[in-house]
Design a protein around this motif. Structure first.
Motif, PDB file in Angstrom:
ATOM      1  N   ASP A 197      -5.844 116.416  87.679  1.00  0.00           N
ATOM      2  CA  ASP A 197      -6.253 117.128  86.454  1.00  0.00           C
ATOM      3  C   ASP A 197      -5.128 117.219  85.423  1.00  0.00           C
ATOM      4  O   ASP A 197      -5.152 118.078  84.543  1.00  0.00           O
ATOM      5  CB  ASP A 197      -6.760 118.543  86.780  1.00  0.00           C
ATOM      6  CG  ASP A 197      -7.981 118.539  87.681  1.00  0.00           C
ATOM      7  OD1 ASP A 197      -8.791 117.600  87.570  1.00  0.00           O
ATOM      8  OD2 ASP A 197      -8.110 119.459  88.513  1.00  0.00           O
ATOM      9  N   GLY A 198      -4.160 116.330  85.523  1.00  0.00           N
ATOM     10  CA  GLY A 198      -3.064 116.328  84.555  1.00  0.00           C
ATOM     11  C   GLY A 198      -3.387 115.494  83.330  1.00  0.00           C
ATOM     12  O   GLY A 198      -4.532 115.091  83.078  1.00  0.00           O
ATOM     13  N   ARG A 199      -2.340 115.204  82.550  1.00  0.00           N
ATOM     14  CA  ARG A 199      -2.523 114.438  81.309  1.00  0.00           C
ATOM     15  C   ARG A 199      -1.360 113.469  81.127  1.00  0.00           C
ATOM     16  O   ARG A 199      -0.202 113.812  81.373  1.00  0.00           O
ATOM     17  CB  ARG A 199      -2.589 115.371  80.099  1.00  0.00           C
ATOM     18  CG  ARG A 199      -2.904 114.648  78.779  1.00  0.00           C
ATOM     19  CD  ARG A 199      -3.001 115.609  77.607  1.00  0.00           C
ATOM     20  NE  ARG A 199      -1.705 116.181  77.260  1.00  0.00           N
ATOM     21  CZ  ARG A 199      -1.322 117.415  77.562  1.00  0.00           C
ATOM     22  NH1 ARG A 199      -2.146 118.219  78.224  1.00  0.00           N
ATOM     23  NH2 ARG A 199      -0.119 117.856  77.222  1.00  0.00           N
ATOM     24  N   VAL A 200      -1.688 112.250  80.688  1.00  0.00           N
ATOM     25  CA  VAL A 200      -0.685 111.236  80.358  1.00  0.00           C
ATOM     26  C   VAL A 200      -1.015 110.710  78.960  1.00  0.00           C
ATOM     27  O   VAL A 200      -2.170 110.364  78.679  1.00  0.00           O
ATOM     28  CB  VAL A 200      -0.679 110.068  81.373  1.00  0.00           C
ATOM     29  CG1 VAL A 200       0.246 108.954  80.904  1.00  0.00           C
ATOM     30  CG2 VAL A 200      -0.256 110.570  82.758  1.00  0.00           C
ATOM     31  N   ALA A 216       4.351 110.393  77.764  1.00  0.00           N
ATOM     32  CA  ALA A 216       4.524 111.779  78.194  1.00  0.00           C
ATOM     33  C   ALA A 216       3.522 112.105  79.293  1.00  0.00           C
ATOM     34  O   ALA A 216       2.392 111.612  79.294  1.00  0.00           O
ATOM     35  CB  ALA A 216       4.327 112.731  77.012  1.00  0.00           C
ATOM     36  N   ASP A 217       3.954 112.938  80.231  1.00  0.00           N
ATOM     37  CA  ASP A 217       3.064 113.335  81.315  1.00  0.00           C
ATOM     38  C   ASP A 217       3.271 114.806  81.654  1.00  0.00           C
ATOM     39  O   ASP A 217       4.224 115.435  81.191  1.00  0.00           O
ATOM     40  CB  ASP A 217       3.282 112.467  82.564  1.00  0.00           C
ATOM     41  CG  ASP A 217       4.687 112.616  83.139  1.00  0.00           C
ATOM     42  OD1 ASP A 217       5.042 113.739  83.543  1.00  0.00           O
ATOM     43  OD2 ASP A 217       5.420 111.604  83.204  1.00  0.00           O
ATOM     44  N   THR A 218       2.366 115.332  82.437  1.00  0.00           N
ATOM     45  CA  THR A 218       2.471 116.715  82.919  1.00  0.00           C
ATOM     46  C   THR A 218       2.793 116.710  84.407  1.00  0.00           C
ATOM     47  O   THR A 218       2.261 117.516  85.168  1.00  0.00           O
ATOM     48  CB  THR A 218       1.160 117.477  82.655  1.00  0.00           C
ATOM     49  OG1 THR A 218       0.072 116.772  83.282  1.00  0.00           O
ATOM     50  CG2 THR A 218       0.884 117.595  81.164  1.00  0.00           C
ATOM     51  N   GLY A 219       3.658 115.780  84.795  1.00  0.00           N
ATOM     52  CA  GLY A 219       3.941 115.571  86.211  1.00  0.00           C
ATOM     53  C   GLY A 219       5.038 116.439  86.774  1.00  0.00           C
ATOM     54  O   GLY A 219       5.370 117.500  86.231  1.00  0.00           O
ATOM     55  N   VAL A 220       5.641 115.964  87.863  1.00  0.00           N
ATOM     56  CA  VAL A 220       6.597 116.771  88.632  1.00  0.00           C
ATOM     57  C   VAL A 220       7.950 116.893  87.953  1.00  0.00           C
ATOM     58  O   VAL A 220       8.747 117.773  88.286  1.00  0.00           O
ATOM     59  CB  VAL A 220       6.790 116.179  90.045  1.00  0.00           C
ATOM     60  CG1 VAL A 220       5.489 116.219  90.822  1.00  0.00           C
ATOM     61  CG2 VAL A 220       7.323 114.749  89.974  1.00  0.00           C
ATOM     62  N   GLY A 221       8.249 115.993  86.997  1.00  0.00           N
ATOM     63  CA  GLY A 221       9.510 116.088  86.278  1.00  0.00           C
ATOM     64  C   GLY A 221      10.690 115.534  87.060  1.00  0.00           C
ATOM     65  O   GLY A 221      10.585 115.169  88.235  1.00  0.00           O
ATOM     66  N   SER A 276       7.517 114.918  82.078  1.00  0.00           N
ATOM     67  CA  SER A 276       8.564 114.044  81.548  1.00  0.00           C
ATOM     68  C   SER A 276       8.100 113.363  80.276  1.00  0.00           C
ATOM     69  O   SER A 276       6.897 113.144  80.063  1.00  0.00           O
ATOM     70  CB  SER A 276       8.945 112.971  82.579  1.00  0.00           C
ATOM     71  OG  SER A 276       9.387 113.540  83.789  1.00  0.00           O
ATOM     72  N   HIS A 277       9.071 113.023  79.421  1.00  0.00           N
ATOM     73  CA  HIS A 277       8.835 112.225  78.225  1.00  0.00           C
ATOM     74  C   HIS A 277       9.784 111.027  78.289  1.00  0.00           C
ATOM     75  O   HIS A 277      10.999 111.196  78.179  1.00  0.00           O
ATOM     76  CB  HIS A 277       9.105 113.026  76.947  1.00  0.00           C
ATOM     77  CG  HIS A 277       8.096 114.085  76.664  1.00  0.00           C
ATOM     78  ND1 HIS A 277       7.959 115.210  77.454  1.00  0.00           N
ATOM     79  CD2 HIS A 277       7.158 114.190  75.674  1.00  0.00           C
ATOM     80  CE1 HIS A 277       6.989 115.962  76.957  1.00  0.00           C
ATOM     81  NE2 HIS A 277       6.483 115.368  75.884  1.00  0.00           N
ATOM     82  N   PHE A 278       9.233 109.835  78.476  1.00  0.00           N
ATOM     83  CA  PHE A 278      10.034 108.616  78.469  1.00  0.00           C
ATOM     84  C   PHE A 278       9.916 107.979  77.085  1.00  0.00           C
ATOM     85  O   PHE A 278       8.812 107.702  76.613  1.00  0.00           O
ATOM     86  CB  PHE A 278       9.548 107.642  79.540  1.00  0.00           C
ATOM     87  CG  PHE A 278      10.058 107.955  80.912  1.00  0.00           C
ATOM     88  CD1 PHE A 278      11.206 107.346  81.403  1.00  0.00           C
ATOM     89  CD2 PHE A 278       9.392 108.872  81.723  1.00  0.00           C
ATOM     90  CE1 PHE A 278      11.680 107.636  82.685  1.00  0.00           C
ATOM     91  CE2 PHE A 278       9.861 109.174  82.988  1.00  0.00           C
ATOM     92  CZ  PHE A 278      11.017 108.555  83.468  1.00  0.00           C
ATOM     93  N   TYR A 279      11.065 107.732  76.461  1.00  0.00           N
ATOM     94  CA  TYR A 279      11.106 107.140  75.129  1.00  0.00           C
ATOM     95  C   TYR A 279      11.709 105.737  75.210  1.00  0.00           C
ATOM     96  O   TYR A 279      12.622 105.482  75.996  1.00  0.00           O
ATOM     97  CB  TYR A 279      11.964 107.974  74.183  1.00  0.00           C
ATOM     98  CG  TYR A 279      11.471 109.378  73.938  1.00  0.00           C
ATOM     99  CD1 TYR A 279      10.591 109.652  72.892  1.00  0.00           C
ATOM    100  CD2 TYR A 279      11.898 110.437  74.738  1.00  0.00           C
ATOM    101  CE1 TYR A 279      10.145 110.944  72.656  1.00  0.00           C
ATOM    102  CE2 TYR A 279      11.446 111.729  74.513  1.00  0.00           C
ATOM    103  CZ  TYR A 279      10.573 111.982  73.472  1.00  0.00           C
ATOM    104  OH  TYR A 279      10.139 113.259  73.244  1.00  0.00           O
ATOM    105  N   PHE A 280      11.225 104.848  74.351  1.00  0.00           N
ATOM    106  CA  PHE A 280      11.872 103.551  74.179  1.00  0.00           C
ATOM    107  C   PHE A 280      11.589 103.045  72.773  1.00  0.00           C
ATOM    108  O   PHE A 280      10.593 103.418  72.150  1.00  0.00           O
ATOM    109  CB  PHE A 280      11.406 102.533  75.234  1.00  0.00           C
ATOM    110  CG  PHE A 280       9.978 102.089  75.116  1.00  0.00           C
ATOM    111  CD1 PHE A 280       9.641 100.909  74.443  1.00  0.00           C
ATOM    112  CD2 PHE A 280       8.952 102.830  75.702  1.00  0.00           C
ATOM    113  CE1 PHE A 280       8.325 100.495  74.344  1.00  0.00           C
ATOM    114  CE2 PHE A 280       7.631 102.419  75.611  1.00  0.00           C
ATOM    115  CZ  PHE A 280       7.318 101.246  74.935  1.00  0.00           C
TER     116      PHE A 280
END
Length: 298
Positions: A197-200, A216-221, A276-280
Motif C-alpha cells: 500500500d505504498g507509493r512510488v 521517490a518511494d515510501t519505503g524502508v529508507g 528515499s528519493h534517488f536523483y540523477f
C-alpha cells in the motif's frame, strides 16, 4: 713580520685549509647521497612502471575473460529459458501441477542468472570504457511510461501506487535504452523495498542544461552512513530493522556509471522508515526551452 705574527697567520691558513677540506668532504658526501637516492628512485619508478603494466594487463585479461564467460553463460541460459517457456505453454500435452511448478522455478532461476550475468558484463564494460552510448533525442515521459509498464505487475502484487509525473515537454539527449535501464534499476529497488500500500513516483525538473529526475518511494529508507557506499559495486546495505537485502549489489553501481557516462551525477536523500528519493541528471535536448533553470545540490 714578527715571529708571533707569522705563527698566527700560519695558523689561520691552516684553519682555512681545514675548513675548506671539510666543506669538500661534505659536498662529496651530499653528492654521493643524492646519486644513491636518485638511483633508488629510478629503480623504484622502474618497478612501479612494471607493476602498472602488469596491472593493466591483468585488468584487460579480466575484462576479456568476463566478456567471454558472460557470452558462454548467456547462450545456454537463453536456451534453458526458451525451452522452459515452451514447456510452460504445454503445447505437447498437459503437465501435472507439480511439474508445471518445477518448470516455473527453472525459468525464474535461469532468468535471474541471466540478469546477473548481464549486470556483471555491463559493470565491466563501463569499467573498461567499452559501453557504447547511442545519443539521440527522446521523450523522457514516454521512456518512463515504458519502464513503468514493466514494473507495474511488481507494484500491483503489493498494491503500490505508481505515478509518472514526468512532463511530456522534457526531451533527453542520450541513450534511450540506457536511460530506461537507469529507471528500471531505481524503480525495481523502490518497489522491492516499499511496503504494501505504498507509493512510488517518478518526477523531473529542469537543472541548468540538464534534466533532474527523481524516483521517490515510501519505503524502508537508508541510514545516512550508508548513503554513499550503496553506489559501490557488490555492496549490500541491510535495511533498517535488520534483514538481508536480495541481489548482488550491482544495480546502483551500474546506474551510477551509466549516469556519469552521460556527464550527469546520481545521489540519494533518505530517512530510515520514511522512504528515499534517488536523483540523477541527464543532458537535455539543446533545442528545447524548459523555462526557468534551477541548480541541484547533491
Amino acid at each position: 713580520m714578527t715571529n708571533s705574527a707569522a705563527v698566527v697567520f700560519g695558523g689561520s691558513l691552516d684553519r682555512l685549509g681545514s675548513v675548506g677540506n671539510e666543506d669538500l668532504r661534505l659536498a662529496d658526501q651530499l653528492e654521493r647521497r643524492v646519486l644513491e637516492r636518485t638511483s633508488r628512485l629510478a629503480e623504484t619508478n622502474r618497478h612501479l612502471v612494471e607493476q602498472n603494466h602488469e596491472l593493466a594487463r591483468a585488468s584487460r585479461m579480466k575484462t576479456e575473460f568476463l566478456a567471454r564467460m558472460s557470452h558462454e553463460f548467456r547462450t545456454p541460459l537463453n536456451s534453458i529459458i526458451g525451452f522452459t517457456d515452451l514447456l510452460a505453454e504445454q503445447g505437447e500435452g498437459v503437465l501435472g501441477e507439480a511439474y508445471a511448478g518445477y518448470v516455473h522455478y527453472v525459468s525464474e532461476g535461469a532468468s535471474h542468472l541471466l540478469a546477473l550475468v548481464n549486470d556483471i558484463l555491463d559493470l565491466f564494460r563501463t569499467e573498461a570504457g567499452r559501453m557504447d552510448l547511442r545519443h539521440h533525442e527522446f521523450s523522457a515521459a514516454d521512456a518512463t511510461s515504458d519502464v513503468l509498464s514493466v514494473i507495474g505487475p511488481l507494484a500491483e502484487a503489493k498494491n503500490i501506487e505508481l505515478r509518472n509525473d514526468v512532463s511530456s515537454t522534457f526531451v533527453v539527449h542520450g541513450d534511450r535504452t540506457r536511460f530506461k535501464q537507469i529507471l528500471y534499476n531505481l524503480l525495481s529497488n523502490a518497489v522491492k523495498f516499499t511496503p504494501v500500500d505504498g507509493r512510488v513516483q517518478v518526477s523531473a525538473e529542469p537543472d541548468c542544461d540538464a534534466i533532474r529526475f527523481c524516483v521517490a518511494d515510501t519505503g524502508v529508507g537508508i541510514a545516512r552512513e550508508h548513503q554513499t557506499v550503496i553506489f559501490d559495486e557488490f555492496v549490500q546495505v541491510p535495511p533498517p530493522g535488520g534483514g538481508v537485502r536480495e541481489g548482488a549489489g550491482l544495480g546502483l553501481a551500474i546506474t551510477k556509471r551509466i549516469v556519469e557516462l552521460h556527464g550527469g551525477h546520481v545521489w540519494v536523500e533518505s530517512t530510515p522508515n520514511k522512504g528515499s528519493h534517488f536523483y540523477f541528471t541527464m543532458p537535455a535536448a539543446r533545442t528545447r526551452d524548459y523555462g526557468p533553470r534551477t541548480s541541484a545540490a547533491a
